[in-house]
Design a protein around this motif. Sequence first.
Motif, PDB file in Angstrom:
ATOM      1  N   MET A 141       0.691  -1.260  -0.071  1.00  0.00           N
ATOM      2  CA  MET A 141      -0.077  -0.003  -0.059  1.00  0.00           C
ATOM      3  C   MET A 141       0.873   1.266  -0.050  1.00  0.00           C
ATOM      4  SD  MET A 141      -1.672   2.581   2.144  1.00  0.00           S
ATOM      5  CE  MET A 141      -0.677   1.959   3.746  1.00  0.00           C
ATOM      6  N   LEU A 142       1.938   1.297   0.909  1.00  0.00           N
ATOM      7  CA  LEU A 142       2.861   2.367   0.749  1.00  0.00           C
ATOM      8  C   LEU A 142       3.615   2.600  -0.394  1.00  0.00           C
ATOM      9  CD1 LEU A 142       4.539   2.280   4.512  1.00  0.00           C
ATOM     10  CD2 LEU A 142       2.701   3.617   3.471  1.00  0.00           C
ATOM     11  N   VAL A 143       3.927   1.558  -1.060  1.00  0.00           N
ATOM     12  CA  VAL A 143       4.559   1.436  -2.369  1.00  0.00           C
ATOM     13  C   VAL A 143       3.591   2.002  -3.494  1.00  0.00           C
ATOM     14  CG1 VAL A 143       5.436   0.286  -4.237  1.00  0.00           C
ATOM     15  CG2 VAL A 143       6.420  -0.257  -1.966  1.00  0.00           C
ATOM     16  N   ASP A 144       2.534   1.818  -3.304  1.00  0.00           N
ATOM     17  CA  ASP A 144       1.564   2.015  -4.377  1.00  0.00           C
ATOM     18  C   ASP A 144       1.029   3.615  -4.168  1.00  0.00           C
ATOM     19  OD1 ASP A 144       1.477  -0.010  -5.701  1.00  0.00           O
ATOM     20  OD2 ASP A 144      -0.306  -1.053  -4.912  1.00  0.00           O
ATOM     21  N   TYR A 145       0.794   4.254  -3.063  1.00  0.00           N
ATOM     22  CA  TYR A 145       0.243   5.371  -2.770  1.00  0.00           C
ATOM     23  C   TYR A 145       1.077   6.650  -2.077  1.00  0.00           C
ATOM     24  CZ  TYR A 145      -4.217   3.038  -3.785  1.00  0.00           C
ATOM     25  OH  TYR A 145      -5.166   2.369  -4.191  1.00  0.00           O
ATOM     26  N   LEU A 146       2.261   6.176  -1.615  1.00  0.00           N
ATOM     27  CA  LEU A 146       3.085   6.996  -0.916  1.00  0.00           C
ATOM     28  C   LEU A 146       4.616   6.731  -1.418  1.00  0.00           C
ATOM     29  CD1 LEU A 146       1.878   7.469   2.935  1.00  0.00           C
ATOM     30  CD2 LEU A 146       1.640   9.052   0.917  1.00  0.00           C
ATOM     31  N   HIS A 147       4.756   6.721  -2.862  1.00  0.00           N
ATOM     32  CA  HIS A 147       6.143   6.473  -3.219  1.00  0.00           C
ATOM     33  C   HIS A 147       7.033   7.472  -3.010  1.00  0.00           C
ATOM     34  CE1 HIS A 147       9.342   5.398  -6.291  1.00  0.00           C
ATOM     35  NE2 HIS A 147       8.525   4.243  -6.178  1.00  0.00           N
ATOM     36  N   PHE A 150       6.493  11.329  -2.890  1.00  0.00           N
ATOM     37  CA  PHE A 150       6.559  12.093  -1.409  1.00  0.00           C
ATOM     38  C   PHE A 150       7.705  11.661  -0.589  1.00  0.00           C
ATOM     39  CE2 PHE A 150       2.136  11.087  -2.783  1.00  0.00           C
ATOM     40  CZ  PHE A 150       1.649  12.161  -2.475  1.00  0.00           C
ATOM     41  N   PRO A 151       8.976  12.725  -0.858  1.00  0.00           N
ATOM     42  CA  PRO A 151      10.277  12.359  -0.505  1.00  0.00           C
ATOM     43  C   PRO A 151      10.323  12.008   1.029  1.00  0.00           C
ATOM     44  CG  PRO A 151      10.568  14.091  -1.828  1.00  0.00           C
ATOM     45  CD  PRO A 151       8.869  13.582  -1.595  1.00  0.00           C
ATOM     46  N   PHE A 152       9.788  12.929   1.746  1.00  0.00           N
ATOM     47  CA  PHE A 152       9.745  12.845   3.167  1.00  0.00           C
ATOM     48  C   PHE A 152       8.547  11.886   3.810  1.00  0.00           C
ATOM     49  CE2 PHE A 152       8.450  14.128   7.361  1.00  0.00           C
ATOM     50  CZ  PHE A 152       9.563  14.042   8.077  1.00  0.00           C
ATOM     51  N   LEU A 153       7.479  12.053   3.381  1.00  0.00           N
ATOM     52  CA  LEU A 153       6.235  11.317   3.961  1.00  0.00           C
ATOM     53  C   LEU A 153       6.572   9.745   3.400  1.00  0.00           C
ATOM     54  CD1 LEU A 153       3.686  11.412   5.507  1.00  0.00           C
ATOM     55  CD2 LEU A 153       2.742  11.863   3.617  1.00  0.00           C
ATOM     56  N   GLY A 154       7.162   9.594   2.300  1.00  0.00           N
ATOM     57  CA  GLY A 154       7.000   7.926   1.876  1.00  0.00           C
ATOM     58  C   GLY A 154       8.068   7.472   2.733  1.00  0.00           C
ATOM     59  N   ASN A 155       9.242   8.107   2.889  1.00  0.00           N
ATOM     60  CA  ASN A 155      10.262   7.531   3.732  1.00  0.00           C
ATOM     61  C   ASN A 155      10.095   7.154   5.264  1.00  0.00           C
ATOM     62  OD1 ASN A 155      12.256   6.907   1.750  1.00  0.00           O
ATOM     63  ND2 ASN A 155      12.967   8.998   1.672  1.00  0.00           N
ATOM     64  N   PHE A 156       9.309   8.349   5.604  1.00  0.00           N
ATOM     65  CA  PHE A 156       8.815   8.360   7.030  1.00  0.00           C
ATOM     66  C   PHE A 156       7.839   7.108   7.149  1.00  0.00           C
ATOM     67  CE2 PHE A 156       5.922   9.720  10.457  1.00  0.00           C
ATOM     68  CZ  PHE A 156       6.757   9.832  11.238  1.00  0.00           C
TER      69      PHE A 156
END
Length: 167
Positions: free
Chosen positions: A115-121, A125-131
């Motif tokens: 889900m994170l890979v699909d929606y918060l890549h 989203f550099p900060f939010l995705g890694n966080f």
Amino acid sequence: MSASTLLHAPLSRTFASTAGFRVLRSLQVRRAASSSVQYVPGGPVYKGTVNDPTTFPPPSKMHGSHHWSFERLLAASLVPMTAAAFVTSGSSYPVLDGIFGVSLVMHSHIGFDSMLVDYLHPRKFPFLGNFMKWTLRTMTLGVLVGVYQFNTNDIGLTELIAKVWKA
């Protein structure tokens, strides 16, 4: 004055259009002579420009299949493990209880990670995705420690579910 203006205007337009035509023609000839790329329908593809925004790994038949196979194998193995965990008692077979607990947590981790890979890549989203990726990893580690503590110091996961099912 009006006669000279009338004679001057058409002369300058003719001169400008002829001179402009010569310049454009010489540029076309120079471009055609210096171009080493032949015309390809659809346009040429240049390497190392904006046409290549990311580098792609070399193609491999096995690259994504390991992840997909592991996810499907884990999901399919949860069905008989669930049945075996409820037929037997968790305290009689603590290894089965532990494997069942780890399998449930890993299955959930893989689902949330997808889900994170699909929606918060992280590229979008550099900060939010890694966080969120690191938050998921931390939470998964915490849940694994909690399942271990619950299975070793308390009644275990399968007996808890059996008690809740009977209540």
